[in-house]
Design a protein around this motif. Structure first.
Motif, PDB file in Angstrom:
ATOM      1  N   PRO A 213      -9.505  51.274  43.406  1.00  0.00           N
ATOM      2  CA  PRO A 213     -10.013  52.260  43.731  1.00  0.00           C
ATOM      3  C   PRO A 213     -10.463  52.382  45.251  1.00  0.00           C
ATOM      4  N   ALA A 214     -10.427  53.605  45.868  1.00  0.00           N
ATOM      5  CA  ALA A 214     -10.509  53.733  47.468  1.00  0.00           C
ATOM      6  C   ALA A 214     -12.030  53.068  47.830  1.00  0.00           C
ATOM      7  N   HIS A 215     -12.902  53.221  46.927  1.00  0.00           N
ATOM      8  CA  HIS A 215     -14.475  52.495  47.261  1.00  0.00           C
ATOM      9  C   HIS A 215     -13.938  51.093  47.590  1.00  0.00           C
ATOM     10  N   ASP A 216     -13.442  50.274  46.550  1.00  0.00           N
ATOM     11  CA  ASP A 216     -12.990  48.984  46.599  1.00  0.00           C
ATOM     12  C   ASP A 216     -12.376  48.729  48.090  1.00  0.00           C
ATOM     13  N   LEU A 217     -11.441  49.127  48.186  1.00  0.00           N
ATOM     14  CA  LEU A 217     -10.258  49.096  49.446  1.00  0.00           C
ATOM     15  C   LEU A 217     -11.179  49.199  50.670  1.00  0.00           C
ATOM     16  N   TYR A 218     -12.060  50.345  50.622  1.00  0.00           N
ATOM     17  CA  TYR A 218     -12.919  50.634  51.707  1.00  0.00           C
ATOM     18  C   TYR A 218     -13.621  49.348  52.144  1.00  0.00           C
ATOM     19  N   LEU A 219     -14.278  48.925  51.212  1.00  0.00           N
ATOM     20  CA  LEU A 219     -15.298  47.783  51.459  1.00  0.00           C
ATOM     21  C   LEU A 219     -14.522  46.487  51.645  1.00  0.00           C
ATOM     22  N   LEU A 220     -13.332  46.272  51.145  1.00  0.00           N
ATOM     23  CA  LEU A 220     -12.248  45.242  51.282  1.00  0.00           C
ATOM     24  C   LEU A 220     -12.000  45.273  52.810  1.00  0.00           C
ATOM     25  N   LEU A 221     -11.448  46.220  53.247  1.00  0.00           N
ATOM     26  CA  LEU A 221     -10.846  46.400  54.642  1.00  0.00           C
ATOM     27  C   LEU A 221     -12.067  46.355  55.585  1.00  0.00           C
ATOM     28  N   TRP A 222     -13.294  46.619  55.497  1.00  0.00           N
ATOM     29  CA  TRP A 222     -14.291  46.554  56.290  1.00  0.00           C
ATOM     30  C   TRP A 222     -14.867  45.099  56.176  1.00  0.00           C
ATOM     31  N   ASN A 223     -14.285  44.265  55.442  1.00  0.00           N
ATOM     32  CA  ASN A 223     -14.952  42.940  55.072  1.00  0.00           C
ATOM     33  C   ASN A 223     -16.438  42.817  54.507  1.00  0.00           C
ATOM     34  N   ARG A 224     -16.315  43.837  53.519  1.00  0.00           N
ATOM     35  CA  ARG A 224     -17.616  43.779  52.776  1.00  0.00           C
ATOM     36  C   ARG A 224     -17.421  43.403  51.294  1.00  0.00           C
ATOM     37  N   LEU A 225     -16.434  43.015  50.954  1.00  0.00           N
ATOM     38  CA  LEU A 225     -15.869  42.758  49.652  1.00  0.00           C
ATOM     39  C   LEU A 225     -14.787  41.806  49.525  1.00  0.00           C
ATOM     40  N   GLY A 226     -14.813  40.938  48.486  1.00  0.00           N
ATOM     41  CA  GLY A 226     -13.761  39.906  48.461  1.00  0.00           C
ATOM     42  C   GLY A 226     -12.440  40.349  47.841  1.00  0.00           C
ATOM     43  N   ALA A 227     -11.426  39.591  48.324  1.00  0.00           N
ATOM     44  CA  ALA A 227      -9.944  40.171  47.530  1.00  0.00           C
ATOM     45  C   ALA A 227     -10.042  40.165  45.996  1.00  0.00           C
ATOM     46  N   ASP A 228     -10.816  39.275  45.345  1.00  0.00           N
ATOM     47  CA  ASP A 228     -10.717  39.271  43.896  1.00  0.00           C
ATOM     48  C   ASP A 228     -11.036  40.433  43.342  1.00  0.00           C
ATOM     49  N   ALA A 229     -11.675  41.462  44.088  1.00  0.00           N
ATOM     50  CA  ALA A 229     -12.436  42.955  43.518  1.00  0.00           C
ATOM     51  C   ALA A 229     -11.257  43.893  43.319  1.00  0.00           C
ATOM     52  N   VAL A 230     -10.009  43.507  44.125  1.00  0.00           N
ATOM     53  CA  VAL A 230      -8.953  44.402  43.844  1.00  0.00           C
ATOM     54  C   VAL A 230      -7.591  43.666  43.478  1.00  0.00           C
ATOM     55  N   ALA A 231      -6.378  44.578  43.308  1.00  0.00           N
ATOM     56  CA  ALA A 231      -5.310  43.883  42.794  1.00  0.00           C
ATOM     57  C   ALA A 231      -4.589  43.547  44.190  1.00  0.00           C
TER      58      ALA A 231
END
Length: 251
Positions: A213-231
């Motif tokens: 989801p765009a939400h998860d990628l947004y937080l991932l690439l802003w370094n607010r979410l770990g890579a395990d949350a996305v594929a």
């Protein structure tokens, strides 16, 4: 996203940040910004809002110098006044952007359709990312970012910040990162090599593909979410390179 929509989302995100901060101790650590306590987050974001409003309000052709920044910020508030100080600066920024003419001429620092579009967009995402930080300090899950807003933030990050010459995102061996939201039509390919990164829209072969989801990628690439949350498919070390070198800092 059109400018009125950007301003409306900025209004909502700032209010959410302030409400979260009002119910959280100001000395709470911010896990997503390890050197900060919540008071540091509020002070920083409130200063950025005042800094941005000064450029728009004054139609400034050049960025504020150090003295101009300090004048725009005003004195740092006491803890007891910090949340209300933040609310006041945020409300002023929203009002300034809402009242600014479409043909506003002033300094900006990323590609955008107009200076007004730049400032509305940049402050929306500045505030949204730091709202997520405030929620992390409060110990609550991040409020979802709407897919259209998250995709716009990905576009700003990938096509605005990442290709700048000053970025530290480099690789001795050229590698490509594909960013593919599953709930939006947009996608991007980021090629990282010895020179500044090259970003182009669309899909294609990549050394590493991140999707979700765009939400998860947004937080991932802003370094607010770990890579395990996305594929993640392919070379995961490219994501580690991103995490350690693609941070956006205030300077």
């Amino acid at each position: 996203m059109e400018i009125p929509e950007l301003v409306d989302v900025l209004r909502h995100e700032g209010a959410l940040l302030a409400d979260t901060a009002a119910g959280t101790p100001l000395d709470a650590p911010v896990p997503t910004c390890p050197d900060w306590r919540l008071r540091d987050l509020l002070l920083h974001t409130g200063q950025v809002h005042r800094w941005a409003a000064a450029h728009v309000k004054g139609g400034l052709a050049r960025p504020l110098d150090e003295a101009g920044q300090e004048a725009a910020w005003g004195p740092a508030p006491a803890d007891a006044d910090l949340v209300e100080w933040f609310r006041t600066g945020h409300a002023d920024l929203v009002a300034v952007l809402a009242a600014a003419p479409a043909d506003l001429a002033c300094w900006s620092f990323l590609p955008a359709p107009s200076p007004l579009a730049f400032w509305a967009r940049r402050q929306l995402h500045e505030t949204t990312v730091h709202r997520v930080d405030a929620e992390a300090a409060a110990g609550t899950a991040p409020t979802p970012v709407a897919p259209a807003v998250a995709a716009d933030g990905l576009a700003e990050l990938l096509t605005g910040f990442v290709p700048r010459p000053r970025t530290r995102l480099r690789s001795d061996t050229p590698r490509t990162l594909a960013v593919r939201p599953t709930d939006r039509a947009e996608s991007w390919l980021v090629t990282v090599g010895r020179e500044q990164p090259q970003v182009r829209p669309g899909a294609g072969p990549a050394d590493c593909t991140v999707s979700g989801p765009a939400h998860d990628l947004y937080l991932l690439l802003w370094n607010r979410l770990g890579a395990d949350a996305v594929a993640v498919d392919g070379d995961r070390s490219l994501l580690e390179l991103w995490r350690t070198t693609a941070g956006i800092t205030w300077s």
